[in-house]
Design a protein around this motif. Structure first.
Motif, PDB file in Angstrom:
ATOM      1  N   ALA A  47       3.189   8.920  -5.511  1.00 26.23           N
ATOM      2  CA  ALA A  47       2.303   8.892  -6.438  1.00 26.23           C
ATOM      3  C   ALA A  47       1.726   7.592  -7.288  1.00 26.23           C
ATOM      4  O   ALA A  47       0.236   7.002  -7.654  1.00 26.23           O
ATOM      5  N   THR A  48       2.834   6.666  -7.582  1.00 25.20           N
ATOM      6  CA  THR A  48       2.506   5.075  -7.966  1.00 25.20           C
ATOM      7  C   THR A  48       1.371   4.511  -7.520  1.00 25.20           C
ATOM      8  O   THR A  48       1.064   3.633  -8.021  1.00 25.20           O
ATOM      9  N   LEU A  49       2.183   4.028  -6.243  1.00 22.57           N
ATOM     10  CA  LEU A  49       1.143   3.361  -5.017  1.00 22.57           C
ATOM     11  C   LEU A  49      -0.245   3.466  -4.989  1.00 22.57           C
ATOM     12  O   LEU A  49      -1.677   3.312  -5.502  1.00 22.57           O
ATOM     13  N   LEU A  50      -0.606   5.790  -5.109  1.00 15.93           N
ATOM     14  CA  LEU A  50      -1.652   5.715  -5.111  1.00 15.93           C
ATOM     15  C   LEU A  50      -2.067   5.537  -6.272  1.00 15.93           C
ATOM     16  O   LEU A  50      -3.463   5.824  -6.240  1.00 15.93           O
ATOM     17  N   LEU A  51      -2.262   5.754  -7.552  1.00 19.68           N
ATOM     18  CA  LEU A  51      -2.462   5.574  -8.715  1.00 19.68           C
ATOM     19  C   LEU A  51      -3.314   3.765  -8.974  1.00 19.68           C
ATOM     20  O   LEU A  51      -3.928   3.551 -10.124  1.00 19.68           O
ATOM     21  N   CYS A  52      -2.074   3.157  -8.525  1.00 17.13           N
ATOM     22  CA  CYS A  52      -1.725   1.679  -8.617  1.00 17.13           C
ATOM     23  C   CYS A  52      -3.117   1.299  -8.711  1.00 17.13           C
ATOM     24  O   CYS A  52      -4.280   1.315  -7.890  1.00 17.13           O
ATOM     25  N   ALA A  53      -3.933   0.849 -10.052  1.00 11.47           N
ATOM     26  CA  ALA A  53      -4.972  -0.168  -9.524  1.00 11.47           C
ATOM     27  C   ALA A  53      -5.437  -1.852  -8.866  1.00 11.47           C
ATOM     28  O   ALA A  53      -6.078  -2.228  -8.515  1.00 11.47           O
ATOM     29  N   LYS A  54      -4.110  -2.318  -8.920  1.00 13.44           N
ATOM     30  CA  LYS A  54      -3.730  -3.595  -7.800  1.00 13.44           C
ATOM     31  C   LYS A  54      -3.213  -3.425  -6.861  1.00 13.44           C
ATOM     32  O   LYS A  54      -2.211  -4.649  -6.960  1.00 13.44           O
ATOM     33  N   SER A  55      -2.853  -2.512  -6.135  1.00  9.59           N
ATOM     34  CA  SER A  55      -1.342  -2.311  -5.240  1.00  9.59           C
ATOM     35  C   SER A  55      -2.148  -3.484  -3.862  1.00  9.59           C
ATOM     36  O   SER A  55      -3.050  -4.058  -3.931  1.00  9.59           O
ATOM     37  N   VAL A  56      -0.923  -4.285  -3.174  1.00  4.86           N
ATOM     38  CA  VAL A  56      -1.003  -5.548  -2.701  1.00  4.86           C
ATOM     39  C   VAL A  56      -0.146  -5.261  -1.407  1.00  4.86           C
ATOM     40  O   VAL A  56       1.465  -4.749  -1.841  1.00  4.86           O
ATOM     41  N   ASN A  57      -0.658  -5.586  -0.200  1.00  2.11           N
ATOM     42  CA  ASN A  57       0.340  -4.995   0.889  1.00  2.11           C
ATOM     43  C   ASN A  57       0.925  -4.001   0.695  1.00  2.11           C
ATOM     44  O   ASN A  57       2.615  -3.706   1.439  1.00  2.11           O
ATOM     45  N   GLY A  58       0.537  -2.564   0.545  1.00  4.08           N
ATOM     46  CA  GLY A  58       1.495  -1.491   0.095  1.00  4.08           C
ATOM     47  C   GLY A  58       2.063  -0.482  -0.635  1.00  4.08           C
ATOM     48  O   GLY A  58       3.223   0.152  -0.267  1.00  4.08           O
ATOM     49  N   GLN A  59       2.543  -2.061  -1.926  1.00  5.07           N
ATOM     50  CA  GLN A  59       3.262  -2.155  -2.976  1.00  5.07           C
ATOM     51  C   GLN A  59       2.884  -1.781  -4.159  1.00  5.07           C
ATOM     52  O   GLN A  59       1.491  -2.279  -4.644  1.00  5.07           O
ATOM     53  N   SER A  60       3.184  -0.962  -5.177  1.00  4.08           N
ATOM     54  CA  SER A  60       1.874  -1.101  -6.315  1.00  4.08           C
ATOM     55  C   SER A  60       2.634  -1.834  -6.625  1.00  4.08           C
ATOM     56  O   SER A  60       3.532  -2.588  -6.796  1.00  4.08           O
ATOM     57  N   CYS A  61       1.731  -2.620  -7.884  1.00  2.00           N
ATOM     58  CA  CYS A  61       2.064  -4.423  -8.516  1.00  2.00           C
ATOM     59  C   CYS A  61       3.250  -4.098  -9.357  1.00  2.00           C
ATOM     60  O   CYS A  61       3.563  -4.613 -10.429  1.00  2.00           O
ATOM     61  N   GLY A  62       3.248  -2.927 -10.884  1.00  2.00           N
ATOM     62  CA  GLY A  62       4.122  -2.690 -11.176  1.00  2.00           C
ATOM     63  C   GLY A  62       3.737  -2.771 -12.629  1.00  2.00           C
ATOM     64  O   GLY A  62       4.347  -3.214 -14.134  1.00  2.00           O
ATOM     65  N   GLN A  63       2.033  -3.784 -12.663  1.00  2.00           N
ATOM     66  CA  GLN A  63       2.365  -4.549 -14.085  1.00  2.00           C
ATOM     67  C   GLN A  63       0.821  -4.224 -15.054  1.00  2.00           C
ATOM     68  O   GLN A  63       0.765  -4.286 -16.014  1.00  2.00           O
ATOM     69  N   CYS A  64       0.032  -3.155 -13.481  1.00  2.00           N
ATOM     70  CA  CYS A  64      -1.496  -2.650 -14.174  1.00  2.00           C
ATOM     71  C   CYS A  64      -1.138  -1.894 -15.700  1.00  2.00           C
ATOM     72  O   CYS A  64      -0.096  -1.094 -15.479  1.00  2.00           O
ATOM     73  N   GLN A  65      -1.953  -1.005 -15.987  1.00  3.78           N
ATOM     74  CA  GLN A  65      -1.976   0.134 -16.787  1.00  3.78           C
ATOM     75  C   GLN A  65      -1.631   1.173 -16.602  1.00  3.78           C
ATOM     76  O   GLN A  65      -1.054   1.948 -16.976  1.00  3.78           O
TER      77      GLN A  65
END
Length: 297
Positions: free
Chosen positions: A43-61
């Motif tokens: 879910a975090t990945l699907l909602l992430c605004a700046k995911s890179v290479n299949g990983q959530s960025c952990g930094q976006c809002q």
């Protein structure tokens, strides 16, 4: 992410990156393998605004809100008993509008098999015609209890069960003390349950369970005494007995017919002690008495 689930997660992440991910996923697998953490990370990945290479960025809002547990576009439905129709209707209503962060919307339904028929039917239209950029993630360890109409509208994802080697390697990092290999085998397909058992203060540790059975088989311990000593954990110990009897088949093939009969008796005993009013100690005592007579066959 738990190592035995990493490949499945990577596959779904790649499909999301390629815009090939189905809007409704049914994540099914036994208890204790990490489905809850898996679906939350997905879910975090699907909602992430700046995911890179299949990983959530952990930094976006979005990631920060998700980490804080208050993302406005992430919705979860769960219940200790049954998921009622009002819970599902309320969740669908939240999905009907635009995403508050102008990204995806996610609905996680934990223990989806606990939906009533009415609540499952209320979900059908959303499964068939979801709003744009909406993902529905259903989690279950009892897929057979879901309505066929629900199953047919989802993509079924079989969550991998860890091997004994994977469970053992993971456990070494989680638990500082040596663990009986037999006990690991007992919960090998459910590592989180295994760790939970180790962390709890056991009134009957597995080592005492084995010693008790050894005394029973050598007629040094009375079945009634053992049943009384074990009365606080009857249902769990009956399941341990199923496992132990299965092991004895391999060790004592000459007793195989009797052992398999006792194994079936243990399965029926588990069902019996779940009924209100049943004397659990009496049920356990009968099975232990039958086990103590094995040598005389």
């Amino acid at each position: 992410m738990y190592p035995w689930l990493q490949t499945t997660y990577n596959q779904l992440a790649t499909r999301k990156q390629e815009n090939k991910l189905h809007h409704a996923l049914l994540l099914q697998g036994p208890s204790g393998i990490g489905k809850t953490e898996f679906v939350k990370q997905l879910a975090t990945l699907l909602l992430c605004a700046k995911s890179v290479n299949g990983q959530s960025c952990g930094q976006c809002q979005s990631c920060l809100l998700q980490k804080a547990g208050n993302h406005p576009d992430n919705h979860e439905v769960m219940s200790e008993k049954q998921i009622g129709v009002d819970q599902i209707r309320d969740a669908i209503k939240k999905l009907s509008g635009s995403a508050q962060l102008s990204g995806a919307k996610v609905l996680i339904i934990h223990a989806a098999h606990s939906m009533t028929e009415s609540s499952a039917n209320a979900l059908l239209k959303t499964l068939e015609e979801p709003t744009a950029n909406t993902y529905l993630l259903l989690v279950t360890n009892k897929a057979e209890r879901l309505l066929p109409t629900i199953i047919s509208r989802c993509e079924r994802i079989a969550m991998p069960v860890p091997t004994f080697a994977q469970t053992s390697a993971w456990l070494i990092k989680q638990w500082p003390e040596p663990v009986d290999e037999e006990f690991i085998h007992l919960y090998a397909n459910s590592p989180l349950s295994l760790l939970n058992e180790l962390q709890q203060e056991q009134s009957v540790p597995y080592a005492d369970f084995k010693r008790g059975l050894e005394g029973l088989m050598t007629q040094q311990i009375n079945p009634s005494k053992l049943a009384n000593d074990w009365q606080t954990q009857v249902e769990k110990l009956l399941k341990w007995l199923q496992f132990w009897l299965h092991l004895q088949v391999k060790k004592s093939p000459q007793l195989s017919p009797q052992l398999w009969q006792l194994h079936q008796e243990a399965i029926q005993a588990v069902k019996r002690v779940r009924n209100p009013g049943v004397n659990k100690v009496l049920v356990l005592n009968q099975l232990l008495t039958d086990i103590s007579l094995l040598k005389s066959h």
